[in-house]
Design an enzyme around this catalytic site. Structure first.
Site, PDB file in Angstrom:
ATOM      1  N   HIS A 233      -2.382  19.196 -25.615  1.00  0.00           N
ATOM      2  CA  HIS A 233      -2.379  17.731 -25.542  1.00  0.00           C
ATOM      3  C   HIS A 233      -3.650  17.092 -26.097  1.00  0.00           C
ATOM      4  CE1 HIS A 233       1.277  18.239 -23.368  1.00  0.00           C
ATOM      5  NE2 HIS A 233       1.367  16.972 -23.033  1.00  0.00           N
TER       6      HIS A 233
ATOM      7  N   ARG B 239       0.824  -1.228   0.000  1.00  0.00           N
ATOM      8  CA  ARG B 239       0.000   0.000   0.000  1.00  0.00           C
ATOM      9  C   ARG B 239       0.853   1.271   0.000  1.00  0.00           C
ATOM     10  NH1 ARG B 239      -2.752  -3.035   3.836  1.00  0.00           N
ATOM     11  NH2 ARG B 239      -4.570  -4.076   2.959  1.00  0.00           N
TER      12      ARG B 239
ATOM     13  N   ASN C 163      -2.161  20.310 -19.686  1.00  0.00           N
ATOM     14  CA  ASN C 163      -2.575  19.580 -20.896  1.00  0.00           C
ATOM     15  C   ASN C 163      -2.701  20.505 -22.107  1.00  0.00           C
ATOM     16  OD1 ASN C 163      -2.773  17.009 -19.699  1.00  0.00           O
ATOM     17  ND2 ASN C 163      -4.669  17.659 -18.709  1.00  0.00           N
TER      18      ASN C 163
ATOM     19  N   ARG D 259      -3.982  22.202 -12.560  1.00  0.00           N
ATOM     20  CA  ARG D 259      -3.081  21.169 -13.097  1.00  0.00           C
ATOM     21  C   ARG D 259      -3.522  20.774 -14.514  1.00  0.00           C
ATOM     22  NH1 ARG D 259      -0.061  16.148 -10.072  1.00  0.00           N
ATOM     23  NH2 ARG D 259       1.012  15.428 -11.945  1.00  0.00           N
TER      24      ARG D 259
ATOM     25  N   LYS E 272       6.165  23.462 -13.392  1.00  0.00           N
ATOM     26  CA  LYS E 272       5.329  22.315 -13.027  1.00  0.00           C
ATOM     27  C   LYS E 272       5.247  22.167 -11.511  1.00  0.00           C
ATOM     28  CE  LYS E 272       3.778  17.798 -13.812  1.00  0.00           C
ATOM     29  NZ  LYS E 272       3.814  16.541 -14.496  1.00  0.00           N
TER      30      LYS E 272
ATOM     31  N   HIS F 202       5.348  11.380 -28.741  1.00  0.00           N
ATOM     32  CA  HIS F 202       4.551  12.275 -27.899  1.00  0.00           C
ATOM     33  C   HIS F 202       5.030  13.725 -28.047  1.00  0.00           C
ATOM     34  CE1 HIS F 202       2.045  13.638 -24.669  1.00  0.00           C
ATOM     35  NE2 HIS F 202       3.088  14.140 -24.045  1.00  0.00           N
TER      36      HIS F 202
ATOM     37  N   HIS G  16      -2.764  13.973 -28.252  1.00  0.00           N
ATOM     38  CA  HIS G  16      -3.141  12.579 -27.949  1.00  0.00           C
ATOM     39  C   HIS G  16      -3.896  11.966 -29.131  1.00  0.00           C
ATOM     40  CE1 HIS G  16      -2.806  13.430 -23.368  1.00  0.00           C
ATOM     41  NE2 HIS G  16      -1.684  12.957 -23.852  1.00  0.00           N
TER      42      HIS G  16
ATOM     43  N   GLU H 159      -5.273  17.560  -9.685  1.00  0.00           N
ATOM     44  CA  GLU H 159      -5.870  18.037 -10.934  1.00  0.00           C
ATOM     45  C   GLU H 159      -7.360  18.332 -10.798  1.00  0.00           C
ATOM     46  OE1 GLU H 159      -4.268  16.232 -14.526  1.00  0.00           O
ATOM     47  OE2 GLU H 159      -6.081  16.789 -15.603  1.00  0.00           O
TER      48      GLU H 159
ATOM     49  N   GLU I 289       7.487  19.910 -24.129  1.00  0.00           N
ATOM     50  CA  GLU I 289       6.816  20.084 -22.824  1.00  0.00           C
ATOM     51  C   GLU I 289       7.350  21.333 -22.116  1.00  0.00           C
ATOM     52  OE1 GLU I 289       4.244  18.491 -22.016  1.00  0.00           O
ATOM     53  OE2 GLU I 289       4.321  16.486 -22.898  1.00  0.00           O
TER      54      GLU I 289
ATOM     55  N   LYS J 151       2.093  11.663 -10.735  1.00  0.00           N
ATOM     56  CA  LYS J 151       1.141  10.869 -11.533  1.00  0.00           C
ATOM     57  C   LYS J 151       1.854   9.589 -11.937  1.00  0.00           C
ATOM     58  CE  LYS J 151      -2.075  14.034 -13.752  1.00  0.00           C
ATOM     59  NZ  LYS J 151      -2.478  14.643 -15.034  1.00  0.00           N
TER      60      LYS J 151
HETATM   61  N1  GLY Z   1       1.667  15.539 -17.331  1.00  0.00           N
HETATM   62  C1  GLY Z   1       0.616  16.301 -16.803  1.00  0.00           C
HETATM   63  C2  GLY Z   1       0.531  16.243 -15.324  1.00  0.00           C
HETATM   64  O1  GLY Z   1       1.409  15.712 -14.663  1.00  0.00           O
HETATM   65  O2  GLY Z   1      -0.436  16.695 -14.758  1.00  0.00           O
END
Ligand code: GLY
Length: 356
Positions: free
Chosen positions: A242, A118, A239, A235, A221, A258, A246, A231, A182, A140
Site C-alpha cells: 500500500h 458518542r 498495508n 495490523r 483479516k 485503489h 497510495h 494497529e 486485497e 476502521k
Molecule cells: N485496511 C487496513 C486495515 O483495516 O487495517
C-alpha cells in the site's frame, strides 16, 4: 442448500461476519430504530430488499438515508449532514446504523455511528469484494479532509457483517477485480493456500468457490484484527503493497483505482524484497498483474512518488517503514534506504510500464 460461512472476530465483544449468497434477505436486527445509510447507486437495486427484510421485524422503525456515491460521501459536509439526519429521525442510544455499500460508505457510516451520541450500534452490508474482505472488518471508520485521505476517524467495531456474495454479480468487472487485489495481499501476508487459489483461475462474481474464497480472505483479516485491533503491530502488515499504491493513487489524482494501485504496489514491494535478499516473489506478483490486467499506468517519476511515500501514514519521525516479506506469509516492517527504493523502482517500472 445455500453455502454459508460465519467468521467470528474474536474481540471483546466479538462479532460475526456472515458470508453467502442471498443472505441480505434474512437480516434480523434487534433494535427499535434502525437507519440504513446506503450508497445512492444502490437506491433502486439493493436498498429496497434490505428495507423489506428489516421491516419483517414488526416492532422496529426502519429509515433510510441515501449517501453520495463511493468516495464522494467521505467528507465533513456529508458527515455533518448525516449526523443531523439521525438527530431529526430521533435516534437514541439503543438505535442502530447499517451501512449498505462499498468501503467508502462503511467508512462514513461507521464514523457517523461512532460519533452520534458518542457511539451507537453499527452493522455492515458490504456490496463489493473490497468492502467484504477488507473495509467492513476491523472497525476502521473515517472521512477525508481537504488536507488528505482518512485524516479524521475512529475505531468503531461493527456488531455484525452480512457479506451477500450474490450482490457481487451486479458489479462492473473492474470493481469486482479491485477487491481481489486485497484478497491476494491477505494471501501473501498470511495464507499461502489463498495465493494458490487466487492464481489458480480467473475469478468472476459467478465463479464456483467464490463464497469460500471470500470467507478465506476475511478469515485472514479477522485474525489479524483480533490480535491487534488498534494497529500497534501486526495490523500494519495489512498495508503490504500500500505504500507505493497510495503514492500511485495520489500522483494520478485517483484515476488509477485503489485495487489497481494495490496490484502494482504488491509488485513493487516484491521487487524491494528481492533487492534486499528476501524471498523473491516477483514472478508471483507479476502473474497476479497479468491476471488482473489493471489499468495501464501513466509515466510516473520516482522522485514524485517518493515524496508521496514519505508522507505515508507509516512514516514516523525516523522515516518510512515498508511492509516486506521475509518469506511467504512472514511479513516484517522495515526501513529501506533511498538507493534500494530507487533501484527496485527502476526494475518495477521496467516491468509494469505500458508498452506501445
Ligand atoms: N485496511 C487496513 C486495515 O483495516 O487495517
Amino acid at each position: 442448500m445455500t453455502e454459508l460461512h460465519t467468521i467470528t472476530v474474536q474481540l471483546h465483544p466479538s462479532y460475526d461476519i456472515h458470508v453467502g449468497p442471498g443472505i441480505i434477505h434474512h437480516i434480523r436486527l434487534h433494535h427499535r430504530r434502525i437507519v440504513v445509510l446506503a450508497d445512492e447507486r444502490l437506491r433502486d437495486q439493493h436498498l429496497p430488499t434490505v428495507l423489506a427484510a428489516l421491516r419483517q421485524q414488526q416492532s422496529a422503525e426502519i429509515h433510510s438515508v441515501v449517501l453520495p456515491a463511493g468516495e464522494s460521501c467521505k467528507n465533513l459536509a456529508v458527515f455533518s449532514r448525516t449526523l443531523s439526519q439521525l438527530a431529526q429521525l430521533g435516534l437514541s442510544r439503543d438505535s442502530a446504523v447499517v451501512a449498505l455499500g462499498g468501503g467508502a460508505t462503511s467508512d462514513l457510516a461507521g464514523y457517523v455511528a461512532a460519533s452520534y451520541l458518542r457511539g451507537v450500534a453499527f452493522y455492515v452490508l458490504p456490496t463489493t469484494v473490497l468492502a467484504m474482505v477488507d473495509a467492513s472488518v476491523g472497525g476502521k471508520t473515517g472521512i477525508n479532509l481537504p488536507e488528505g485521505k482518512n485524516l479524521a476517524g475512529a475505531f468503531h467495531q461493527p456488531r455484525g457483517v452480512w457479506a451477500d456474495t450474490e450482490l457481487l454479480t451486479t458489479l462492473p468487472a473492474s470493481v469486482f477485480a479491485e477487491g481481489m487485489a486485497e484478497a491476494f495481499k491477505h494471501g501473501l501476508i498470511e495464507d499461502t493456500a489463498l495465493i494458490n487459489a487466487i492464481l489458480g483461475q480467473h475469478w468472476t462474481a459467478h465463479s464456483p468457490g467464490l463464497v469460500a474464497l471470500v470467507a478465506q480472505a476475511i478469515c485472514v483479516k479477522a485474525k489479524i484484527v483480533a490480535n491487534d485491533p488498534h494497529e500497534r503491530h501486526e495490523r500494519a502488515f495489512l498495508n503490504y503493497g500500500h505504500t507505493l499504491a497510495h503514492a500511485v493513487e495520489a500522483a494520478t489524482h485517483h484515476t488509477i483505482s485503489h485495487g489497481d494501485a494495490v496490484s502494482y504496489g504488491l509488485h513493487y514491494a516484491a521487487w524491494l524484497g528481492k533487492h534486499l535478499g528476501m524471498v523473491d516473489i516477483t514472478a508471483m506478483t507479476r502473474a497476479f498483474i497479468d491476471q488482473q490486467r489493471p489499468q495501464p499506468l501513466p509515466e510516473l517519476d520516482f522522485a514524485e512518488l517518493s515524496g508521496f511515500m514519505n508522507r505515508d501514514k507509516k512514516a514516523d519521525e525516523a522515516g518510512l517503514r515498508f511492509v516486506l516479506l521475509e518469506a511467504l506469509a512472514k511479513p516484517v516492517l522495515m526501513r529501506v534506504d533511498d538507493a534500494t527504493q530507487a533501484a527496485a523502482y527502476a526494475d518495477w517500472w521496467h516491468d509494469v510500464k505500458p508498452t506501445v
